[in-house]
Design an enzyme around this catalytic site. Structure first.
Site, PDB file in Angstrom:
ATOM      1  N   LEU A 117      16.400 -30.230  -7.021  1.00 24.27           N
ATOM      2  CA  LEU A 117      15.629 -30.318  -6.868  1.00 24.27           C
ATOM      3  C   LEU A 117      16.000 -28.526  -6.131  1.00 24.27           C
ATOM      4  CD1 LEU A 117      14.568 -33.442  -4.477  1.00 24.27           C
ATOM      5  CD2 LEU A 117      13.701 -32.508  -6.406  1.00 24.27           C
ATOM      6  N   GLU A 142       0.950  -1.171   0.087  1.00 27.10           N
ATOM      7  CA  GLU A 142      -0.150  -0.221   0.522  1.00 27.10           C
ATOM      8  C   GLU A 142       0.490   1.184   0.130  1.00 27.10           C
ATOM      9  OE1 GLU A 142      -0.441  -2.503   2.393  1.00 27.10           O
ATOM     10  OE2 GLU A 142      -2.197  -3.690   1.616  1.00 27.10           O
ATOM     11  N   TRP A 144      14.324 -36.575 -20.047  1.00 31.08           N
ATOM     12  CA  TRP A 144      13.300 -35.318 -19.652  1.00 31.08           C
ATOM     13  C   TRP A 144      12.084 -36.186 -20.579  1.00 31.08           C
ATOM     14  CZ3 TRP A 144      14.632 -33.595 -15.505  1.00 31.08           C
ATOM     15  CH2 TRP A 144      15.543 -33.413 -14.689  1.00 31.08           C
ATOM     16  N   ASP A 174      17.665 -41.311 -10.136  1.00 38.15           N
ATOM     17  CA  ASP A 174      17.068 -39.724 -10.421  1.00 38.15           C
ATOM     18  C   ASP A 174      19.047 -39.121 -10.072  1.00 38.15           C
ATOM     19  OD1 ASP A 174      14.780 -40.125 -11.903  1.00 38.15           O
ATOM     20  OD2 ASP A 174      14.254 -38.589 -11.286  1.00 38.15           O
ATOM     21  N   ALA A 176       1.099 -41.438  -3.488  1.00 37.83           N
ATOM     22  CA  ALA A 176      -0.027 -42.275  -3.592  1.00 37.83           C
ATOM     23  C   ALA A 176      -0.379 -42.412  -2.562  1.00 37.83           C
ATOM     24  CB  ALA A 176       0.422 -43.520  -4.042  1.00 37.83           C
ATOM     25  N   THR A 218      13.129 -42.040  -5.860  1.00 35.00           N
ATOM     26  CA  THR A 218      13.784 -40.971  -7.355  1.00 35.00           C
ATOM     27  C   THR A 218      14.988 -40.313  -7.110  1.00 35.00           C
ATOM     28  OG1 THR A 218      11.390 -40.541  -6.762  1.00 35.00           O
ATOM     29  CG2 THR A 218      12.999 -38.616  -7.529  1.00 35.00           C
ATOM     30  N   ARG A 245       9.906 -24.682  -7.472  1.00 32.61           N
ATOM     31  CA  ARG A 245      10.679 -24.367  -6.868  1.00 32.61           C
ATOM     32  C   ARG A 245      10.563 -23.654  -5.419  1.00 32.61           C
ATOM     33  NH1 ARG A 245      14.402 -28.710  -9.750  1.00 32.61           N
ATOM     34  NH2 ARG A 245      13.278 -31.044  -9.771  1.00 32.61           N
TER      35      ARG A 245
HETATM   36  N1  LIG Z   1       8.232 -37.609 -14.467  1.00 30.73           N
HETATM   37  C1  LIG Z   1       8.447 -36.934 -12.729  1.00 30.73           C
HETATM   38  O1  LIG Z   1       7.741 -36.336 -13.185  1.00 30.73           O
HETATM   39  C2  LIG Z   1       9.013 -37.621 -12.226  1.00 30.73           C
HETATM   40  C3  LIG Z   1       9.308 -39.312 -12.537  1.00 30.73           C
HETATM   41  N2  LIG Z   1      10.107 -40.089 -10.942  1.00 30.73           N
HETATM   42  C4  LIG Z   1      10.580 -41.291 -11.364  1.00 30.73           C
HETATM   43  O2  LIG Z   1       9.696 -41.649 -10.751  1.00 30.73           O
HETATM   44  C5  LIG Z   1      10.353 -43.825 -10.522  1.00 30.73           C
HETATM   45  C6  LIG Z   1      10.556 -43.763  -9.192  1.00 30.73           C
HETATM   46  O3  LIG Z   1       8.966 -43.775  -8.943  1.00 30.73           O
HETATM   47  P1  LIG Z   1       8.956 -44.567  -7.001  1.00 30.73           P
HETATM   48  O4  LIG Z   1      10.026 -45.767  -6.891  1.00 30.73           O
HETATM   49  O5  LIG Z   1       7.385 -44.125  -7.064  1.00 30.73           O
HETATM   50  O6  LIG Z   1       9.980 -43.095  -6.451  1.00 30.73           O
HETATM   51  P2  LIG Z   1       8.998 -42.319  -4.811  1.00 30.73           P
HETATM   52  O7  LIG Z   1       9.848 -40.716  -5.314  1.00 30.73           O
HETATM   53  O8  LIG Z   1       8.044 -42.355  -4.986  1.00 30.73           O
HETATM   54  O9  LIG Z   1       9.840 -43.290  -4.046  1.00 30.73           O
HETATM   55  C7  LIG Z   1       9.675 -44.369  -3.417  1.00 30.73           C
HETATM   56  C8  LIG Z   1       9.599 -44.343  -1.869  1.00 30.73           C
HETATM   57  O10 LIG Z   1       9.573 -43.824  -1.294  1.00 30.73           O
HETATM   58  C9  LIG Z   1      10.546 -43.697  -0.002  1.00 30.73           C
HETATM   59  N3  LIG Z   1       8.886 -43.731   0.941  1.00 30.73           N
HETATM   60  C10 LIG Z   1       8.978 -43.407   2.569  1.00 30.73           C
HETATM   61  N4  LIG Z   1       7.888 -43.130   3.078  1.00 30.73           N
HETATM   62  C11 LIG Z   1       6.838 -43.891   2.286  1.00 30.73           C
HETATM   63  C12 LIG Z   1       5.588 -43.639   2.417  1.00 30.73           C
HETATM   64  N5  LIG Z   1       5.171 -43.211   3.569  1.00 30.73           N
HETATM   65  N6  LIG Z   1       5.204 -45.016   0.948  1.00 30.73           N
HETATM   66  C13 LIG Z   1       6.095 -45.085  -0.039  1.00 30.73           C
HETATM   67  N7  LIG Z   1       7.521 -44.218  -0.080  1.00 30.73           N
HETATM   68  C14 LIG Z   1       7.689 -43.590   0.920  1.00 30.73           C
HETATM   69  C15 LIG Z   1      10.832 -45.431  -0.416  1.00 30.73           C
HETATM   70  O11 LIG Z   1      12.141 -44.848  -0.076  1.00 30.73           O
HETATM   71  P3  LIG Z   1      13.088 -45.755  -0.179  1.00 30.73           P
HETATM   72  O12 LIG Z   1      13.142 -47.070  -0.593  1.00 30.73           O
HETATM   73  O13 LIG Z   1      14.468 -45.416   0.038  1.00 30.73           O
HETATM   74  O14 LIG Z   1      13.236 -46.416   2.196  1.00 30.73           O
HETATM   75  C16 LIG Z   1       9.705 -46.093  -0.496  1.00 30.73           C
HETATM   76  O15 LIG Z   1      10.719 -46.727  -1.603  1.00 30.73           O
HETATM   77  C17 LIG Z   1      11.972 -42.834 -10.909  1.00 30.73           C
HETATM   78  O16 LIG Z   1      12.053 -43.562 -12.269  1.00 30.73           O
HETATM   79  C18 LIG Z   1      11.942 -41.121 -11.302  1.00 30.73           C
HETATM   80  O17 LIG Z   1      13.116 -41.079 -12.642  1.00 30.73           O
HETATM   81  C19 LIG Z   1      10.569 -39.510  -9.812  1.00 30.73           C
HETATM   82  C20 LIG Z   1       9.732 -38.062  -9.659  1.00 30.73           C
HETATM   83  C21 LIG Z   1       8.841 -37.239 -11.007  1.00 30.73           C
HETATM   84  N1  LIG Z   2      11.293 -35.923 -15.448  1.00 26.05           N
HETATM   85  C1  LIG Z   2      11.152 -34.849 -15.109  1.00 26.05           C
HETATM   86  C2  LIG Z   2      10.901 -34.353 -13.419  1.00 26.05           C
HETATM   87  N2  LIG Z   2      11.013 -34.790 -12.242  1.00 26.05           N
HETATM   88  C3  LIG Z   2      11.738 -34.520 -11.038  1.00 26.05           C
HETATM   89  O1  LIG Z   2      12.669 -33.563 -11.279  1.00 26.05           O
HETATM   90  C4  LIG Z   2      13.290 -33.878 -10.362  1.00 26.05           C
HETATM   91  C5  LIG Z   2      15.131 -34.071 -10.880  1.00 26.05           C
HETATM   92  O2  LIG Z   2      15.133 -32.328 -11.100  1.00 26.05           O
HETATM   93  P1  LIG Z   2      16.733 -31.439 -10.912  1.00 26.05           P
HETATM   94  O3  LIG Z   2      17.831 -32.658 -10.750  1.00 26.05           O
HETATM   95  O4  LIG Z   2      16.309 -30.541  -9.806  1.00 26.05           O
HETATM   96  O5  LIG Z   2      16.584 -31.217 -12.872  1.00 26.05           O
HETATM   97  C6  LIG Z   2      13.662 -35.502 -10.194  1.00 26.05           C
HETATM   98  O6  LIG Z   2      14.277 -36.690  -9.464  1.00 26.05           O
HETATM   99  C7  LIG Z   2      11.840 -35.663 -10.485  1.00 26.05           C
HETATM  100  O7  LIG Z   2      11.260 -35.337  -9.171  1.00 26.05           O
HETATM  101  N3  LIG Z   2       9.985 -32.898 -13.608  1.00 26.05           N
HETATM  102  C8  LIG Z   2      10.245 -32.665 -14.371  1.00 26.05           C
HETATM  103  O8  LIG Z   2       9.314 -31.511 -14.987  1.00 26.05           O
HETATM  104  N4  LIG Z   2      10.270 -32.834 -16.025  1.00 26.05           N
HETATM  105  C9  LIG Z   2      10.941 -34.105 -16.207  1.00 26.05           C
HETATM  106  O9  LIG Z   2      10.512 -34.807 -16.955  1.00 26.05           O
END
Ligand SMILES: NC(=O)C1=CN([C@@H]2O[C@H](COP(=O)(O)OP(=O)(O)OC[C@H]3O[C@@H](n4cnc5c(N)ncnc54)[C@H](OP(=O)(O)O)[C@@H]3O)[C@@H](O)[C@H]2O)C=CC1
Ligand SMILES: Nc1c(N[C@@H]2O[C@H](COP(=O)(O)O)[C@@H](O)[C@H]2O)[nH]c(=O)[nH]c1=O
Length: 590
Positions: free
Chosen positions: A240, A79, A206, A236, A331, A232, A220
């Site tokens: 972040l 303001e 990507w 990956d 989930a 992840t 972010r």
């Molecule tokens: N395209 C996109 O936007 C994205 C893609 N990805 C891709 O997804 C894939 C990974 O997926 P995903 O396996 O589902 O990975 P998540 O990031 O969902 O990781 C799952 C892990 O989270 C941990 N965790 C801790 N607490 C919990 C809980 N309460 N419930 C569930 N998990 C828990 C566990 O780790 P721990 O086993 O260490 O105990 C579990 O194994 C990769 O190939 C990655 O490249 C990932 C993010 C974004």
């Molecule tokens: N693959 C994918 C994503 N993946 C997400 O981005 C993270 C990687 O971030 P950074 O390492 O900071 O570049 C990766 O771990 C996952 O959480 N995000 C997106 O916008 N587009 C994409 O195609």
């Protein structure tokens, strides 16, 4: 720095003709203020976002003479900036604010700036969400003769629906803080048109385009923290960080139960941003030590789950969280009810693969009717991708409260519905738990012969009353069994069960008398215990809501959908006690 996360855009009409147009104009300027407020998102850790537009009208023509937005907490209010921008033209102007200022006394505050500049009228999008600030600035301005119009209260029109939404969006984190004391959580993912977030191998760099990923950097920057799951990190090796040219760096949070994480990872480099690993108590102590030696904080949870994690980080002051995890953790977060909004970047690509990961894992749904539907869904083109976003839990409506604005003033005329704070009570160990019918405060109430009986709790009396006066030995048996039940919880269960099983034993007028039965029991409880009476009176000015998520008659429900009759009766009693004490005091003075 202007951010480009496209929250909204706002065309402005510049001619005032009639009332109808003036509403449209007010709405457009409030949208402009919200748009300005949005500019500070991502510059610093999330704070209230304020924008102000000063508009001067002469000869039916309105024009913007000043604009400002709050850059960060502790800097000049929006303001004041708008007034400095307008100079002399701010005199008699109308100030449009997306949100009621949180400050009040002092120099260089929003209120003092508006008063000093002799602004004639202030139009406010939403009241301050936090109850200790709500209404203060509005009262201060009005007491100095400034006309203050709040959207939805003083100004009612269909034009304001969209403007109000913009104002809520831009400070959603504060509204969630006020309503449910949790961080505002967004789940973001990038997927192919065939619904995959990575190849079967786990490779994902990507899916979305450069433009989309730039937007993710901005998202972010607008968050206090970014969360990923252990998998992840393993697949990956993400950074972040926001890499859109300065601004705020969120804390990176890894949730890993096993702590089976790589020794070398980008997230263990904390020179640019901090990393916190949330894990299960006792997991891999040696690795915990290793992480600590790298400057990574480790926090142990008894049972690692999204609900406990967000509550923990809320208590540490985190107000907004971006979930960038894979489908497994996503989930779990959705099932725990912690995700409010979803940003799905859909890339025009197909990758296929039976076991390729998808954005959301198992939710246990078996019918389409169970699907979570987006509220306020929208889609927009980001380069080649389509961004689909929407709320899976709508932004809470802080006003009107439960009951509705009109009803509130009938129940307790001393309540100012738009400003009243809400006191929730439910479990007996809550701060106002003594308001619960389960509280251990015996009462004495007459039976059908007028003989006074002692009841262990209001709940005992209420449940037994269902069977009172029914000429059937079985009804008397129900009555006696309920009366002697060991705890209020057991009594509630028993009373409901017997009512369901033996409806013919329930007094036929029960539905029409039950509120009165409860009222009498509560009146007794709050009359015979002076400390309960004082506690009730101490809540004067606040709306009382029984926060039962299940009981939609006596309680307020999970989303305010309940009728809250228990809260209503307590407010009515409070009002009666207060007017009795006022009458007594005035009699004493006579
Ligand atoms: N395209 C996109 O936007 C994205 C893609 N990805 C891709 O997804 C894939 C990974 O997926 P995903 O396996 O589902 O990975 P998540 O990031 O969902 O990781 C799952 C892990 O989270 C941990 N965790 C801790 N607490 C919990 C809980 N309460 N419930 C569930 N998990 C828990 C566990 O780790 P721990 O086993 O260490 O105990 C579990 O194994 C990769 O190939 C990655 O490249 C990932 C993010 C974004
Ligand atoms: N693959 C994918 C994503 N993946 C997400 O981005 C993270 C990687 O971030 P950074 O390492 O900071 O570049 C990766 O771990 C996952 O959480 N995000 C997106 O916008 N587009 C994409 O195609």
């Amino acid at each position: 720095m202007a951010l480009s996360v496209p929250l909204f855009s706002s065309p402005i009409v510049c001619k005032t003709n009639h009332n109808h147009n003036s509403h449209a104009l007010d709405a457009a300027y409030i949208k402009r203020a919200a748009d300005l407020a949005d500019k500070s998102g991502g510059l610093t850790s999330p704070h209230p976002n304020y924008g102000c537009v000063l508009v001067s009208s002469s000869a039916g023509n309105a024009r913007v003479v000043g604009k400002g937005f709050l850059y960060a907490e502790g800097t000049k209010p929006a303001e004041l900036l708008a007034i400095e921008d307008a100079g002399e033209l701010s005199k008699h102007a109308t100030a449009y604010l997306n949100m009621e200022p949180g400050d009040c006394p002092g120099d260089n505050t929003a209120v003092s700036a508006l008063l000093k500049a002799r602004v004639e009228r202030v139009v406010i999008g939403i009241r301050h969400p936090l109850s200790h600030l709500r209404g203060n600035a509005i009262r201060a301005l009005r007491s100095e003769g400034v006309q203050v119009d709040v959207l939805g209260e003083d100004l009612q029109s269909k034009f304001f629906q969209e403007a109000l939404k913009f104002c809520q969006l831009v400070n959603a984190h504060l509204i969630y803080k006020a309503a449910s004391r949790v961080p505002f959580s967004i789940l973001k993912y990038a997927m192919t048109v065939d619904g995959k977030i990575a190849c079967s191998s786990g490779h994902a760099a990507w899916i979305s385009s450069k433009q989309s990923r730039h937007l993710v950097f901005e998202l972010r920057g607008r968050s206090d923290a970014v969360i990923v799951g252990g998998n992840t990190v393993r697949k990956d090796n993400p950074k972040l960080t926001p890499r859109h040219g300065g601004g705020h760096f969120p804390t990176r949070i890894v949730m890993s139960q096993t702590l089976n994480l790589p020794e070398v990872a980008n997230l263990w480099d904390v020179s640019e941003a901090r990393t916190i690993v949330a894990t299960q108590r006792g997991a891999r102590k040696s690795f915990q030590k290793y992480l600590a030696s790298k400057g990574v904080e480790v926090v142990e949870f008894d049972i690692l789950n999204p609900r406990d994690v967000v509550e923990y980080f809320y208590d540490r002051g985190y107000l907004s969280i971006l979930w960038e995890c894979g489908g497994t953790l996503a989930a779990s977060a959705i099932s725990s009810g912690v995700i409010h909004k979803v940003y799905a970047f859909v890339a025009p690509k197909i990758i296929g693969g039976k076991i390729a990961p998808t954005p959301v894992g198992e939710l246990g749904m078996v019918e389409m009717t169970q699907a979570l539907e987006f509220v306020d869904a929208c889609s927009e083109q980001i380069g080649p991708d389509t961004l689909i976003s929407g709320f899976i839990q709508p932004i809470p409506d802080l006003a009107p409260i439960i009951p509705s604005v009109n009803e509130t003033s009938v129940i307790d005329p001393s309540l100012t519905p738009y400003e009243a704070s809400i006191i929730f009570f439910y479990k007996t160990w809550d701060p106002y738990g003594a308001f619960s019918n389960f509280s251990p405060h015996p009462i004495q109430m007459p039976d059908e012969n007028g003989d006074y009986l002692t009841w262990s709790s209001v709940e005992h009396y209420y449940q037994a009353s269902k069977f009172l006066g029914v000429e059937d030995p079985s009804a008397k048996e129900c009555f006696e069994n309920i009366k002697s039940a060991k705890s209020p919880e057991e009594v509630a269960r028993l009373g409901r069960k017997l009512q369901r099983q033996f409806p013919h034993l329930v007094r036929p007028d029960w539905d029409s008398v039950k509120v009165d039965v409860m009222y009498k029991a509560l009146k007794c409880k709050f009359s015979i215990y002076p400390h309960l009476n004082s506690m009730l009176l101490s809540t004067a000015g606040s709306v009382l809501v029984e926060a039962s998520p299940h009981d939609l008659f006596w309680g307020g429900g999970r989303e305010g959908e309940g009728l809250n009759y228990l809260g209503r009766l307590l407010m009515q009693l409070r009002s009666e006690f207060l007017s009795e004490s006022t009458t007594e005091n005035s009699c004493l003075r006579m």
